[in-house]
Design a protein around this motif. Structure first.
Motif, PDB file in Angstrom:
ATOM      1  N   ARG A 126       0.840  -1.199   0.000  1.00 41.11           N
ATOM      2  CA  ARG A 126       0.000   0.000   0.000  1.00 41.11           C
ATOM      3  C   ARG A 126       0.875   1.250   0.000  1.00 41.11           C
ATOM      4  O   ARG A 126       1.805   1.367   0.807  1.00 41.11           O
ATOM      5  CB  ARG A 126      -0.893   0.044   1.253  1.00 41.11           C
ATOM      6  CG  ARG A 126      -1.810  -1.179   1.432  1.00 41.11           C
ATOM      7  CD  ARG A 126      -2.978  -1.092   0.469  1.00 41.11           C
ATOM      8  NE  ARG A 126      -4.008  -2.040   0.803  1.00 41.11           N
ATOM      9  CZ  ARG A 126      -4.136  -3.245   0.260  1.00 41.11           C
ATOM     10  NH1 ARG A 126      -3.268  -3.638  -0.670  1.00 41.11           N
ATOM     11  NH2 ARG A 126      -5.118  -4.044   0.618  1.00 41.11           N
ATOM     12  N   ARG A 158      -2.947   8.603  -9.688  1.00 40.41           N
ATOM     13  CA  ARG A 158      -3.645   7.865 -10.746  1.00 40.41           C
ATOM     14  C   ARG A 158      -2.655   7.093 -11.629  1.00 40.41           C
ATOM     15  O   ARG A 158      -2.890   5.934 -11.994  1.00 40.41           O
ATOM     16  CB  ARG A 158      -4.469   8.833 -11.593  1.00 40.41           C
ATOM     17  CG  ARG A 158      -5.628   9.476 -10.838  1.00 40.41           C
ATOM     18  CD  ARG A 158      -6.471  10.338 -11.771  1.00 40.41           C
ATOM     19  NE  ARG A 158      -7.579  10.960 -11.055  1.00 40.41           N
ATOM     20  CZ  ARG A 158      -7.618  12.241 -10.685  1.00 40.41           C
ATOM     21  NH1 ARG A 158      -6.603  13.056 -10.988  1.00 40.41           N
ATOM     22  NH2 ARG A 158      -8.655  12.728 -10.044  1.00 40.41           N
ATOM     23  N   ALA A 161      -0.883   4.169  -9.712  1.00 41.51           N
ATOM     24  CA  ALA A 161      -1.828   3.073  -9.484  1.00 41.51           C
ATOM     25  C   ALA A 161      -1.837   2.113 -10.677  1.00 41.51           C
ATOM     26  O   ALA A 161      -1.903   0.883 -10.513  1.00 41.51           O
ATOM     27  CB  ALA A 161      -3.235   3.619  -9.233  1.00 41.51           C
ATOM     28  N   GLY A 165      -0.198  -1.682 -10.578  1.00 48.32           N
ATOM     29  CA  GLY A 165      -1.393  -2.503 -10.413  1.00 48.32           C
ATOM     30  C   GLY A 165      -1.170  -3.981 -10.635  1.00 48.32           C
ATOM     31  O   GLY A 165      -1.822  -4.819  -9.993  1.00 48.32           O
ATOM     32  N   ARG A 168      -0.551  -5.692  -7.549  1.00 43.97           N
ATOM     33  CA  ARG A 168      -1.590  -5.481  -6.541  1.00 43.97           C
ATOM     34  C   ARG A 168      -1.162  -4.456  -5.485  1.00 43.97           C
ATOM     35  O   ARG A 168      -1.659  -4.464  -4.350  1.00 43.97           O
ATOM     36  CB  ARG A 168      -2.010  -6.789  -5.876  1.00 43.97           C
ATOM     37  CG  ARG A 168      -2.662  -7.782  -6.814  1.00 43.97           C
ATOM     38  CD  ARG A 168      -3.033  -9.090  -6.121  1.00 43.97           C
ATOM     39  NE  ARG A 168      -1.834  -9.852  -5.761  1.00 43.97           N
ATOM     40  CZ  ARG A 168      -1.344  -9.979  -4.539  1.00 43.97           C
ATOM     41  NH1 ARG A 168      -1.957  -9.402  -3.513  1.00 43.97           N
ATOM     42  NH2 ARG A 168      -0.254 -10.677  -4.309  1.00 43.97           N
ATOM     43  N   THR A 170      -1.582  -0.929  -4.205  1.00 40.70           N
ATOM     44  CA  THR A 170      -2.544   0.159  -4.373  1.00 40.70           C
ATOM     45  C   THR A 170      -1.881   1.494  -4.053  1.00 40.70           C
ATOM     46  O   THR A 170      -0.989   1.585  -3.205  1.00 40.70           O
ATOM     47  CB  THR A 170      -3.782  -0.028  -3.480  1.00 40.70           C
ATOM     48  OG1 THR A 170      -3.404   0.101  -2.099  1.00 40.70           O
ATOM     49  CG2 THR A 170      -4.428  -1.390  -3.724  1.00 40.70           C
ATOM     50  N   VAL A 171      -2.333   2.532  -4.760  1.00 39.59           N
ATOM     51  CA  VAL A 171      -1.816   3.889  -4.568  1.00 39.59           C
ATOM     52  C   VAL A 171      -3.017   4.814  -4.444  1.00 39.59           C
ATOM     53  O   VAL A 171      -3.821   4.925  -5.374  1.00 39.59           O
ATOM     54  CB  VAL A 171      -0.926   4.331  -5.736  1.00 39.59           C
ATOM     55  CG1 VAL A 171      -0.285   5.685  -5.432  1.00 39.59           C
ATOM     56  CG2 VAL A 171       0.153   3.288  -6.038  1.00 39.59           C
ATOM     57  N   ASN A 172      -3.146   5.476  -3.301  1.00 42.56           N
ATOM     58  CA  ASN A 172      -4.294   6.341  -3.044  1.00 42.56           C
ATOM     59  C   ASN A 172      -3.867   7.616  -2.333  1.00 42.56           C
ATOM     60  O   ASN A 172      -2.814   7.666  -1.688  1.00 42.56           O
ATOM     61  CB  ASN A 172      -5.331   5.615  -2.173  1.00 42.56           C
ATOM     62  CG  ASN A 172      -5.967   4.440  -2.888  1.00 42.56           C
ATOM     63  OD1 ASN A 172      -6.751   4.616  -3.806  1.00 42.56           O
ATOM     64  ND2 ASN A 172      -5.612   3.219  -2.473  1.00 42.56           N
ATOM     65  N   THR A 225      -7.830   1.830  -5.566  1.00 44.33           N
ATOM     66  CA  THR A 225      -6.543   2.336  -6.026  1.00 44.33           C
ATOM     67  C   THR A 225      -6.756   3.447  -7.050  1.00 44.33           C
ATOM     68  O   THR A 225      -7.790   3.499  -7.725  1.00 44.33           O
ATOM     69  CB  THR A 225      -5.676   1.204  -6.612  1.00 44.33           C
ATOM     70  OG1 THR A 225      -4.325   1.663  -6.726  1.00 44.33           O
ATOM     71  CG2 THR A 225      -6.184   0.719  -7.968  1.00 44.33           C
ATOM     72  N   GLY A 226      -5.802   4.353  -7.108  1.00 41.97           N
ATOM     73  CA  GLY A 226      -5.923   5.506  -7.994  1.00 41.97           C
ATOM     74  C   GLY A 226      -6.987   6.486  -7.550  1.00 41.97           C
ATOM     75  O   GLY A 226      -7.495   7.275  -8.370  1.00 41.97           O
ATOM     76  N   SER A 227      -7.329   6.473  -6.272  1.00 41.67           N
ATOM     77  CA  SER A 227      -8.471   7.256  -5.796  1.00 41.67           C
ATOM     78  C   SER A 227      -8.051   8.393  -4.892  1.00 41.67           C
ATOM     79  O   SER A 227      -6.982   8.375  -4.295  1.00 41.67           O
ATOM     80  CB  SER A 227      -9.452   6.355  -5.026  1.00 41.67           C
ATOM     81  OG  SER A 227      -8.946   6.051  -3.740  1.00 41.67           O
TER      82      SER A 227
END
Length: 237
Positions: A126, A158, A161, A165, A168, A170-172, A225-227
């Motif tokens: 993460r 974004r 992510a 990806g 797996r 995630t980037v937020n 992710t990407g959020s």
């Protein structure tokens, strides 16, 4: 409460405010936590003594020092990038060096830290960036450059992510609104103005942001992710 036992967490900019709340939350939930600090030596020592987290001095404005600090942690499970700076003022008169330093800390540092962490990060890891609701909305004068840095974070989140990806990872981004810290106290001179833009008219508490960070780092958030996760009491609504 999520069990982070045996999970390795690095919080960049963790000695005070939001960062300290995040350090406390992950330490309480069982993680092996390391946090960086730049100049707040006394606060860093106190937090380390209180939580058992490891404190590492690293200036996020120094790219090489930052990359070295991240690389030294080896394979992380969670990276939280909280280090940031704020420069507000008339764009015609504000010190350009202050703007460039803000870009270094708020934009360049998160990118290089995230990339370096990803080199060794375990699959399913993460990456969480602390942005700002001002990436979406800047309803007062003097914040153009600050808002620019926080909007840049959005594009980075974004893009990374997608880049990570397949592993797996995630980037937020967490985007707080006005938050009760030393930089922006709930009883400060701008509180009334900021509350006037909000649906829930109070500052966000740092531990509320820490709770959102723990959720995004936990198993139930594997498909987020990407959020941009905004927590601002309706400031940008």
């Amino acid at each position: 409460m999520t069990d982070f036992t045996a999970r390795k967490v690095l919080v960049l900019g963790g000695s005070r405010g939001i960062g300290a709340a995040i350090v406390k939350r992950f330490a309480r939930d069982g993680a092996e936590v390391t946090f960086s600090f730049a100049g707040s030596t006394d606060a860093a020592k106190a937090l380390s003594d209180d939580t058992g987290a490891n404190a590492v001095q690293a200036d996020s404005a120094d790219r090489d020092a930052l990359i070295a600090a991240v690389a030294a942690q080896g394979a992380l499970d969670v990276l939280v990038i909280n280090a940031g700076t704020l420069a507000l003022g008339d764009p015609l008169t504000i010190d350009p060096d202050a703007i460039d330093k803000m870009i270094d800390v708020n934009v360049r540092a998160p990118y290089h830290a995230a990339v370096e962490a990803a080199r060794r990060m375990k699959d399913g890891g993460r990456i969480i960036v602390i942005g700002s609701t001002n990436g979406d909305r800047i309803p007062f004068e003097g914040g153009a450059a600050y808002a620019m840095t926080k909007s840049a974070m959005q594009g980075m989140v974004r893009g990374l992510a997608r880049d990570f990806g397949d592993r797996r990872i995630t980037v937020n981004s967490i985007q707080p609104g006005p938050t009760d810290t030393d930089m922006n106290p709930a009883e400060g001179p701008m509180a009334e103005l900021m509350h006037s833009f909000m649906a829930i008219k109070r500052h966000v508490h740092a531990d509320e942001i820490a709770g959102l960070a723990a959720y995004l780092a936990g198993p139930e958030a594997g498909m987020i992710t990407g959020s941009m996760q905004t927590i601002d009491g309706g400031f940008g609504a």
